[in-house]
Design an enzyme around this catalytic site. Structure first.
Site, mmCIF file in Angstrom:
data_model
loop_
_atom_site.group_PDB
_atom_site.id
_atom_site.type_symbol
_atom_site.label_atom_id
_atom_site.label_comp_id
_atom_site.label_asym_id
_atom_site.label_seq_id
_atom_site.Cartn_x
_atom_site.Cartn_y
_atom_site.Cartn_z
ATOM 1 N N GLY A 152 0.812 -1.210 0.000
ATOM 2 C CA GLY A 152 0.000 0.000 0.000
ATOM 3 C C GLY A 152 0.843 1.257 0.000
ATOM 4 O O GLY A 152 1.904 1.291 0.621
ATOM 5 N N THR B 264 5.134 1.332 6.100
ATOM 6 C CA THR B 264 3.727 0.964 6.206
ATOM 7 C C THR B 264 3.050 1.922 7.153
ATOM 8 O O THR B 264 3.568 2.217 8.234
ATOM 9 C CB THR B 264 3.500 -0.477 6.688
ATOM 10 O OG1 THR B 264 2.096 -0.634 6.960
ATOM 11 C CG2 THR B 264 4.270 -0.809 7.964
ATOM 12 N N ASP C 233 0.629 1.142 8.723
ATOM 13 C CA ASP C 233 0.050 0.302 9.785
ATOM 14 C C ASP C 233 0.905 0.253 11.044
ATOM 15 O O ASP C 233 0.416 -0.152 12.096
ATOM 16 C CB ASP C 233 -0.180 -1.116 9.266
ATOM 17 C CG ASP C 233 -1.253 -1.162 8.195
ATOM 18 O OD1 ASP C 233 -2.202 -0.360 8.292
ATOM 19 O OD2 ASP C 233 -1.133 -1.973 7.261
ATOM 20 N N GLN D 190 -5.871 8.310 4.360
ATOM 21 C CA GLN D 190 -4.923 8.085 5.454
ATOM 22 C C GLN D 190 -3.520 7.783 4.945
ATOM 23 O O GLN D 190 -2.540 8.043 5.618
ATOM 24 C CB GLN D 190 -5.375 6.888 6.306
ATOM 25 C CG GLN D 190 -6.652 7.133 7.048
ATOM 26 C CD GLN D 190 -7.325 5.835 7.467
ATOM 27 O OE1 GLN D 190 -7.004 5.289 8.501
ATOM 28 N NE2 GLN D 190 -8.253 5.354 6.662
ATOM 29 N N ARG D 191 -3.440 7.196 3.781
ATOM 30 C CA ARG D 191 -2.129 6.766 3.303
ATOM 31 C C ARG D 191 -1.573 7.661 2.203
ATOM 32 O O ARG D 191 -0.464 7.428 1.729
ATOM 33 C CB ARG D 191 -2.182 5.315 2.820
ATOM 34 C CG ARG D 191 -3.014 5.088 1.584
ATOM 35 C CD ARG D 191 -3.117 3.611 1.248
ATOM 36 N NE ARG D 191 -3.661 3.429 -0.089
ATOM 37 C CZ ARG D 191 -4.122 2.283 -0.569
ATOM 38 N NH1 ARG D 191 -4.090 1.207 0.195
ATOM 39 N NH2 ARG D 191 -4.591 2.199 -1.787
#
Lengths: 394, 394
Positions: B13, B142, B144, B296-297
């Site tokens: 991502g 990431t 995450d 968000q990314r």
């Protein structure tokens, strides 16, 4: 000259610029000797009806605090969704009058959209009828850009800038994979397509989304599927901007397409989700729906300098106009005097004109981009603290 | 010293900082005499397998262009979601070798998450087995924040900053009306709650959302409804941050709650929509779901200066480490040498530790905020043109 106190209130959906207008009113009133005290009503007319009134002069205003207020998102005084009845039903109007009398309010500034202009018109009419001397001024704000007799509305420029900035980022994000996929970006606008049109802005730096569907054009699913298939034949990553208010040939909102939950209850879903279901069923293609949602109206960190400055100036103009004896009018109009009777704005929607939409009805013209561009010009100076923007909250 | 060319690729991502890491590699390689040419693979390993390789040295790099690359969102080289088979299936590895040999690649930098570290480990193992001399380095990214052996991951700080900034704005927006309403903000994170935890950041300026539900805590709908009722008894505007990956007591994702479309087809909806249906049914309360989604990314306009600087430094460190003879390792680890075997990162998730979650399991502790704060510190200088950020695209 009419001497007394002033009251300001905010109404309808928040914007990133509505507090700039409030800052303009605070700033202008402080320089006017005819107005002694500036009050604020909490939650728009709700606060007027319930006597939820604060004295704004008690706040230690200075230039820094006004600047901070300008970049604070959403309505600092709170808002409401309250529709006044016809003035034959006098009860709420007498309640409003009581509040006006209690605080000796002689200037009432109502910042809002076309529903609020309806309130401005009705309150002005009632107060004239009973001979209560007051200047009632409507001050426009709406991200929807759909007020009659305006070239554009305060709040639209910042929303458009957010949509442009975000759409640029989504286009980059969507471009990274080689698997065919359709990204649907759902944008606010029940009745008018001005916000969805702002999705075209990335074209100034290269490419915008493949298609932009506005509420002003009938949304024919078969044609849209053909559009998408055509785009997919050219490149794997198709991006669509979709106004939430697009309507099918029957006149129903696409978002009214029903889905049922596990218990068999019908639930309304958004236009984006409805289109996603059709694409998955007919084109068997990977899809993603991105709803820009309320961020369109509250992303102060990405506000337009032009919009904030204009919104503040319109607040100041409202005070000037009121002192000149005007009442029942909205400022910020595209007329020579900047005002227009609030009744001419109330409850009407200014749609996107046909000549700003392309012939196929699936995008906007370059003239639309030329129209929006000056409105998103410039950035605001955010005051950051601990990695986040500072706000003024009272 | 190993002489030859280098290849860089991006995987998984996108993030707002992944191009800063690429900029760091470009910058560092340009100062190294052992590496003659820096190539880039389009779409990660897909480009290596399909010989879709570009010569990055042909681009006229200078400091301005590298700075522009740093603030360009998503993977400038494109990305892929490709999982390599076990190396007993040698076919793809020989295809990779062909590309390496064709371009005399002796340094391979793979920027990605834990799937990509699996690829780094496997390619390194294969190349060692067949005695092809190459340094294979994993470079973490990431949003995450869930890579083992790291204190935090490049990309997380910018995503966390975006979530903090946006949550502050949503909290202001949600506060304007007096009608009881629940706003559910769905945040990425299938397995780990680091991103949802960033919703707590507005607490540094006052109040955060009422509750934050992470995948690390069992999501018991009855308890959650009690939480919401309790908050509604205190104030009308309840805001919830919900990780997309929350799981019910049966171990199923809440997002797997099924809904049916008008044709009776089952369709998966998000965790936020699933919770919304329950609230509407049980509490009969106005609700709104805001999915922060891919923004968000990719929200580079709101990136963390700290994250961008670190991400670039980690790219530079990857080159240093490779020249020191390391291979099959990931840089950016919380070890003394900054590296850790890629195999120890591959396919494993670093969850939020229990002591950063409150006892009730419905929020994060102040220690969590202290952990995130330094990562979101500072803002990037965006180069604006015509009201929108400029990007570097090649």
């Amino acid at each position: 000259m009419l001497y007394g106190n002033a009251l300001v209130a905010q109404s309808g959906g928040p914007t990133a610029a509505i507090n700039a207008t409030l800052a303009g009113i605070i700033s202008a009133v402080s320089q006017v000797s005819a107005i002694e005290i500036l009050y604020g009503a909490r939650n728009g007319l709700e606060g007027v009806l319930k006597d939820n009134i604060i004295n704004l002069d008690e706040y230690p205003w200075n230039d820094d605090k006004l600047t901070l207020l300008q970049s604070t998102p959403a309505s600092a005084l709170g808002s409401c969704r309250l529709k006044l009845p016809e003035i034959t039903n006098t009860q709420p109007y007498y309640t409003i009058l009581e509040t006006f009398q209690k605080y000796n309010i002689r200037y009432f500034f109502y910042i809002g959209g076309n529903d609020s202009m309806d309130a401005v018109h009705k309150i002005d009419t009632f107060m004239k009828r009973i001979n209560y001397d007051i200047r009632v001024i409507g001050v426009p704000k709406t991200i929807d850009n759909d007020l009659m007799h305006t070239h554009h509305t305060p709040g639209y420029g910042s929303a458009a800038k957010y949509i442009g900035v975000t759409m640029q980022e989504i286009l980059r994000d969507a471009a990274v994979y080689t698997i065919p996929a359709v990204t649907i970006v759902e944008i606010m606008g029940r009745d008018a397509g001005w916000l969805a049109a702002a999705a075209s802005l990335p074209r100034v730096h290269g490419d915008g989304p493949d298609y932009i569907y506005l509420p002003e054009v009938v949304f024919d699913v078969e044609n849209v599927l053909k559009d998408i298939e055509d785009a997919l034949s050219r490149h794997p990553n198709v991006v669509i901007a979709l106004a939430e208010g697009v309507k099918t040939p029957t006149g129903a909102y696409l978002s009214e397409s029903e889905s049922m939950d596990a218990f068999g209850h019908k639930s309304l879903s958004g236009a984006g989700n409805a289109l996603e279901r059709v694409i998955q069923k007919q084109l068997h293609c990977k899809t993603r729906v991105i709803e820009l949602n309320t961020l369109q109206r509250c992303a102060s960190h990405c506000a337009s300098r032009t919009d904030i400055d204009e919104s503040k100036a319109i607040g100041m103009d409202a005070v000037r106009v009121a002192l000149n004896g005007i009442s029942g009018e909205m400022v910020g109009a595209d007329t020579e005097t900047s005002t227009v009777p609030a009744a001419q704005v109330a409850n009407i929607v200014r749609s996107v004109p046909v000549d700003l939409i392309n012939d196929a009805g699936n995008n906007v013209t370059d003239e639309m981009i030329s129209y929006i561009m000056p409105l998103i010009e410039g950035e605001v100076d955010i005051q950051w603290s601990q990695g986040l923007p500072m706000y003024l909250i009272f």
